[in-house]
Design a protein around this motif. Structure first.
Motif, PDB file in Angstrom:
ATOM      1  N   VAL A  51       0.857  -1.193   0.000  1.00  0.00           N
ATOM      2  CA  VAL A  51       0.000   0.000   0.000  1.00  0.00           C
ATOM      3  C   VAL A  51       0.895   1.245   0.000  1.00  0.00           C
ATOM      4  CG1 VAL A  51      -1.572   1.365   1.417  1.00  0.00           C
ATOM      5  CG2 VAL A  51      -1.979  -1.085   1.121  1.00  0.00           C
ATOM      6  N   SER A  96      -3.509   2.323  -3.448  1.00  0.00           N
ATOM      7  CA  SER A  96      -3.841   2.890  -2.141  1.00  0.00           C
ATOM      8  C   SER A  96      -4.503   1.894  -1.204  1.00  0.00           C
ATOM      9  CB  SER A  96      -4.756   4.106  -2.319  1.00  0.00           C
ATOM     10  OG  SER A  96      -5.945   3.715  -2.965  1.00  0.00           O
ATOM     11  N   LYS A  97      -4.880   0.722  -1.716  1.00  0.00           N
ATOM     12  CA  LYS A  97      -5.585  -0.236  -0.857  1.00  0.00           C
ATOM     13  C   LYS A  97      -4.917  -1.604  -0.891  1.00  0.00           C
ATOM     14  CE  LYS A  97     -10.117   1.853  -1.487  1.00  0.00           C
ATOM     15  NZ  LYS A  97     -11.225   1.858  -2.450  1.00  0.00           N
ATOM     16  N   ALA A  98      -5.056  -2.337   0.217  1.00  0.00           N
ATOM     17  CA  ALA A  98      -4.575  -3.713   0.256  1.00  0.00           C
ATOM     18  C   ALA A  98      -5.637  -4.601  -0.383  1.00  0.00           C
ATOM     19  CB  ALA A  98      -4.308  -4.132   1.699  1.00  0.00           C
ATOM     20  N   LYS A  99      -5.449  -4.892  -1.651  1.00  0.00           N
ATOM     21  CA  LYS A  99      -6.406  -5.725  -2.391  1.00  0.00           C
ATOM     22  C   LYS A  99      -5.747  -6.154  -3.690  1.00  0.00           C
ATOM     23  CE  LYS A  99      -8.514  -2.247  -5.344  1.00  0.00           C
ATOM     24  NZ  LYS A  99      -9.725  -1.734  -5.987  1.00  0.00           N
ATOM     25  N   TYR A 101      -5.529  -5.721  -7.581  1.00  0.00           N
ATOM     26  CA  TYR A 101      -5.870  -4.775  -8.639  1.00  0.00           C
ATOM     27  C   TYR A 101      -5.762  -5.474  -9.991  1.00  0.00           C
ATOM     28  CZ  TYR A 101      -5.389  -0.617  -5.596  1.00  0.00           C
ATOM     29  OH  TYR A 101      -5.541   0.344  -4.631  1.00  0.00           O
ATOM     30  N   ALA A 122      -0.776  -4.983   2.820  1.00  0.00           N
ATOM     31  CA  ALA A 122      -0.691  -3.930   3.837  1.00  0.00           C
ATOM     32  C   ALA A 122       0.779  -3.668   4.137  1.00  0.00           C
ATOM     33  CB  ALA A 122      -1.435  -4.360   5.088  1.00  0.00           C
TER      34      ALA A 122
END
Ligand SMILES: *[C@@H]1O[C@H](CO)[C@@H](O)[C@H](O)[C@H]1NC(C)=O
Ligand SMILES: *[C@@H]1O[C@H](CO)[C@@H](O)[C@H](O)[C@H]1NC(C)=O
Ligand SMILES: *[C@@H]1O[C@H](CO)[C@@H](O)[C@H](O)[C@H]1NC(C)=O
Ligand SMILES: *[C@@H]1O[C@H](CO)[C@@H](O)[C@H](O)[C@H]1NC(C)=O
Ligand SMILES: *[C@@H]1O[C@H](CO)[C@@H](O)[C@H](O)[C@H]1NC(C)=O
Length: 168
Positions: A51, A96-99, A101, A122
């Motif tokens: 992130v 910007s996110k822990a996921k 993409y 993260a």
């Protein structure tokens, strides 16, 4: 000021900012860029995304582009419900996110392999023992990372705003 000068300045600003905050700019395809016929799964498997890192796409803007899609869009090379699109030829995208993409080329290139999926983790815990650790390697995942993504966004916005201001 010409657009190409603007993107050159932006390019160096992004390098400076990511260096200062300890984030990584992941250049898709490394020196092969965003082009057909490259297995981007191999490229993505070779690095770790956190992130606050950036992913950047470099390509001929007259030929290709970048869409952020969901898994269906990635699997089927479709852009319905895309979350974003970019077409500058040198696009920096903040993770910007822990996921997971998904990015694809939206004008046909996807069918020739222009699709990449990256799992963003993260931030690792701060490296308390860094000073006493004599064996610390130079892997990017061991780098100190100080800044929350919000700060990166702020600096990037300020940079872009000042480029616009200076070039008028
Ligand atoms: C890319 O490489 C991965 C990992 O080896 C493999 O599973 C996948 O089938 C390859 N994709 C293509 C389109 O060749
Ligand atoms: C993986 O990373 C290493 C070291 O950075 C590099 O030499 C190698 O070419 C990379 N492999 C791929 C498939 O990108
Ligand atoms: C995606 O493509 C596959 C195979 O072509 C198809 O079976 C599936 O229904 C498609 N999914 C969507 C959501 O369009
Ligand atoms: C992706 O978005 C499309 C269009 O909004 C939707 O139909 C599809 O169900 C979504 N797929 C997933 C895996 O969320
Ligand atoms: C591309 O992004 C712009 C906003 O940045 C949006 O207005 C437009 O609808 C998007 N195009 C597609 C095809 O998703």
């Amino acid at each position: 000021m010409l657009n190409s000068s603007r993107s050159t300045i932006l390019f160096y600003l992004v390098i400076c900012v990511t260096t200062l905050v300890g984030a990584t700019d992941h250049i898709v395809g490394a020196n092969r860029g965003w082009n057909p016929g490259i297995n981007y799964t191999l490229w993505a498997n070779n690095q770790t995304f956190y992130v606050g890192d950036l992913i950047s796409f470099r390509y001929m803007k007259t030929q290709y582009n970048v869409y952020e899609v969901n898994q269906t869009g990635y699997d089927n090379c479709t852009i319905e419900g895309a979350m974003g699109n970019w077409s500058s030829g040198k696009d920096f995208i903040l993770l910007s996110k822990a996921k997971r993409y998904y990015f694809i080329c939206g004008n046909g290139g996807c069918f020739s392999g222009m699709k990449v999926s990256v799992l963003v983790h993260a931030l690792p815990p701060p490296p308390h023992a860094a000073i006493s650790n004599h064996d610390s390697s130079s892997k990017s995942s061991d780098k100190a990372r100080f800044s929350p993504p919000v700060a990166i966004l702020g600096v990037l916005f300020a940079s872009v705003a000042s480029i616009w201001f200076l070039s008028d």
